[in-house]
Motif scaffolding. Sequence first.
Motif, PDB file in Angstrom:
ATOM      1  N   LEU A  27       0.837  -1.206   0.000  1.00 13.11           N
ATOM      2  CA  LEU A  27       0.000   0.000   0.000  1.00 13.11           C
ATOM      3  C   LEU A  27       0.869   1.252   0.000  1.00 13.11           C
ATOM      4  O   LEU A  27       0.611   2.212  -0.722  1.00 13.11           O
ATOM      5  CB  LEU A  27      -0.949   0.012   1.200  1.00 13.11           C
ATOM      6  N   GLU A  28       1.922   1.227   0.816  1.00 12.26           N
ATOM      7  CA  GLU A  28       2.834   2.365   0.878  1.00 12.26           C
ATOM      8  C   GLU A  28       3.487   2.623  -0.472  1.00 12.26           C
ATOM      9  O   GLU A  28       3.596   3.755  -0.921  1.00 12.26           O
ATOM     10  CB  GLU A  28       3.930   2.077   1.912  1.00 12.26           C
ATOM     11  N   ALA A  29       3.913   1.531  -1.111  1.00 14.37           N
ATOM     12  CA  ALA A  29       4.574   1.655  -2.419  1.00 14.37           C
ATOM     13  C   ALA A  29       3.631   2.220  -3.472  1.00 14.37           C
ATOM     14  O   ALA A  29       4.044   2.996  -4.345  1.00 14.37           O
ATOM     15  CB  ALA A  29       5.101   0.294  -2.858  1.00 14.37           C
ATOM     16  N   GLU A  30       2.355   1.854  -3.403  1.00 13.01           N
ATOM     17  CA  GLU A  30       1.382   2.314  -4.392  1.00 13.01           C
ATOM     18  C   GLU A  30       0.870   3.727  -4.104  1.00 13.01           C
ATOM     19  O   GLU A  30       0.477   4.444  -5.003  1.00 13.01           O
ATOM     20  CB  GLU A  30       0.178   1.351  -4.450  1.00 13.01           C
ATOM     21  N   ASP A  31       0.876   4.124  -2.828  1.00 17.37           N
ATOM     22  CA  ASP A  31       0.316   5.414  -2.413  1.00 17.37           C
ATOM     23  C   ASP A  31       1.453   6.403  -2.153  1.00 17.37           C
ATOM     24  O   ASP A  31       1.686   6.817  -1.031  1.00 17.37           O
ATOM     25  CB  ASP A  31      -0.547   5.190  -1.148  1.00 17.37           C
ATOM     26  N   LYS A  32       2.169   6.767  -3.236  1.00 15.60           N
ATOM     27  CA  LYS A  32       3.358   7.614  -3.094  1.00 15.60           C
ATOM     28  C   LYS A  32       3.047   9.010  -2.551  1.00 15.60           C
ATOM     29  O   LYS A  32       3.836   9.596  -1.840  1.00 15.60           O
ATOM     30  CB  LYS A  32       4.102   7.699  -4.425  1.00 15.60           C
ATOM     31  N   GLU A  33       1.873   9.550  -2.917  1.00 11.35           N
ATOM     32  CA  GLU A  33       1.523  10.899  -2.424  1.00 11.35           C
ATOM     33  C   GLU A  33       0.952  10.848  -1.012  1.00 11.35           C
ATOM     34  O   GLU A  33       0.598  11.879  -0.446  1.00 11.35           O
ATOM     35  CB  GLU A  33       0.485  11.581  -3.332  1.00 11.35           C
ATOM     36  N   GLU A  34       0.832   9.637  -0.470  1.00 11.36           N
ATOM     37  CA  GLU A  34       0.304   9.436   0.879  1.00 11.36           C
ATOM     38  C   GLU A  34      -1.061  10.071   1.086  1.00 11.36           C
ATOM     39  O   GLU A  34      -1.304  10.742   2.084  1.00 11.36           O
ATOM     40  CB  GLU A  34       1.307   9.948   1.919  1.00 11.36           C
ATOM     41  N   ILE A  35      -1.949   9.854   0.119  1.00 11.12           N
ATOM     42  CA  ILE A  35      -3.305  10.383   0.265  1.00 11.12           C
ATOM     43  C   ILE A  35      -4.239   9.364   0.923  1.00 11.12           C
ATOM     44  O   ILE A  35      -5.381   9.659   1.233  1.00 11.12           O
ATOM     45  CB  ILE A  35      -3.904  10.852  -1.099  1.00 11.12           C
ATOM     46  N   GLY A  36      -3.720   8.152   1.105  1.00 11.04           N
ATOM     47  CA  GLY A  36      -4.521   7.137   1.794  1.00 11.04           C
ATOM     48  C   GLY A  36      -5.554   6.476   0.907  1.00 11.04           C
ATOM     49  O   GLY A  36      -6.464   5.810   1.376  1.00 11.04           O
ATOM     50  N   LYS A  37      -5.404   6.673  -0.423  1.00  5.91           N
ATOM     51  CA  LYS A  37      -6.359   6.069  -1.352  1.00  5.91           C
ATOM     52  C   LYS A  37      -5.620   5.467  -2.548  1.00  5.91           C
ATOM     53  O   LYS A  37      -4.532   5.907  -2.885  1.00  5.91           O
ATOM     54  CB  LYS A  37      -7.342   7.123  -1.874  1.00  5.91           C
ATOM     55  N   LEU A  38      -6.246   4.470  -3.171  1.00  6.88           N
ATOM     56  CA  LEU A  38      -5.668   3.842  -4.358  1.00  6.88           C
ATOM     57  C   LEU A  38      -6.661   3.900  -5.511  1.00  6.88           C
ATOM     58  O   LEU A  38      -7.861   3.759  -5.306  1.00  6.88           O
ATOM     59  CB  LEU A  38      -5.382   2.357  -4.088  1.00  6.88           C
ATOM     60  N   ASN A  39      -6.118   4.044  -6.741  1.00  6.49           N
ATOM     61  CA  ASN A  39      -6.990   3.920  -7.913  1.00  6.49           C
ATOM     62  C   ASN A  39      -7.065   2.438  -8.278  1.00  6.49           C
ATOM     63  O   ASN A  39      -6.415   1.605  -7.658  1.00  6.49           O
ATOM     64  CB  ASN A  39      -6.486   4.789  -9.071  1.00  6.49           C
ATOM     65  N   PHE A  40      -7.839   2.107  -9.303  1.00  5.20           N
ATOM     66  CA  PHE A  40      -8.050   0.693  -9.618  1.00  5.20           C
ATOM     67  C   PHE A  40      -6.747  -0.012 -10.014  1.00  5.20           C
ATOM     68  O   PHE A  40      -6.499  -1.135  -9.593  1.00  5.20           O
ATOM     69  CB  PHE A  40      -9.111   0.503 -10.712  1.00  5.20           C
ATOM     70  N   ASP A  41      -5.896   0.651 -10.809  1.00 13.20           N
ATOM     71  CA  ASP A  41      -4.640   0.016 -11.235  1.00 13.20           C
ATOM     72  C   ASP A  41      -3.766  -0.341 -10.034  1.00 13.20           C
ATOM     73  O   ASP A  41      -3.200  -1.432  -9.966  1.00 13.20           O
ATOM     74  CB  ASP A  41      -3.855   0.930 -12.183  1.00 13.20           C
ATOM     75  N   SER A  42      -3.668   0.587  -9.097  1.00 12.87           N
ATOM     76  CA  SER A  42      -2.861   0.330  -7.900  1.00 12.87           C
ATOM     77  C   SER A  42      -3.473  -0.800  -7.088  1.00 12.87           C
ATOM     78  O   SER A  42      -2.770  -1.697  -6.616  1.00 12.87           O
ATOM     79  CB  SER A  42      -2.781   1.585  -7.029  1.00 12.87           C
ATOM     80  N   PHE A  43      -4.794  -0.750  -6.936  1.00 16.72           N
ATOM     81  CA  PHE A  43      -5.495  -1.804  -6.198  1.00 16.72           C
ATOM     82  C   PHE A  43      -5.238  -3.156  -6.857  1.00 16.72           C
ATOM     83  O   PHE A  43      -4.982  -4.157  -6.193  1.00 16.72           O
ATOM     84  CB  PHE A  43      -6.999  -1.489  -6.164  1.00 16.72           C
ATOM     85  N   CYS A  44      -5.267  -3.164  -8.177  1.00 13.66           N
ATOM     86  CA  CYS A  44      -5.063  -4.377  -8.953  1.00 13.66           C
ATOM     87  C   CYS A  44      -3.666  -4.956  -8.697  1.00 13.66           C
ATOM     88  O   CYS A  44      -3.516  -6.150  -8.512  1.00 13.66           O
ATOM     89  CB  CYS A  44      -5.234  -4.046 -10.428  1.00 13.66           C
TER      90      CYS A  44
END
Length: 151
Positions: free
Chosen positions: A53-70
Amino acid sequence: MCDSLDEEQVTMLRRAFSMFDSSKAGKIENEKVRTILNTLGLAIDDLELEALLEAEDKEEIGKLNFDSFCRVAMHFLEDDNEVMQKELKEAFRLYDKDGNGFIPTSSLREILMALDDQLTPDQLDEMIGEIDTDGSGTVDFDEFMEMMTGD
């Protein structure tokens, strides 16, 4: 980004993502990712999930888009496949008593009947014929895996 997943898995993930994306903003909260993965019955290592999650959420907004979730889900789906492969290897080994690397089609018939007792003798013959393409009367592990996973 879900290229290495099959259509069914992508559809399942998209459906789950949409259910949790209540505002339809195309993003879900990081905490919801754990809930979704648990709901899908995937074995999750919390530390591993946090790191992903940390690696995917680089801006640290606490949310993921579908690609990141995938990408995160894919990691756990692949782990799941490894577990299944291990279990199938064990099942194969039980029937390969001599350790020759193959089992007779008669053993395969037993396995198939145990999995689905509704199969008729003709259906069993047909399935075994498809698996034992060389007509050797035996099935090696690769043929067995292909039959059990459809890969």
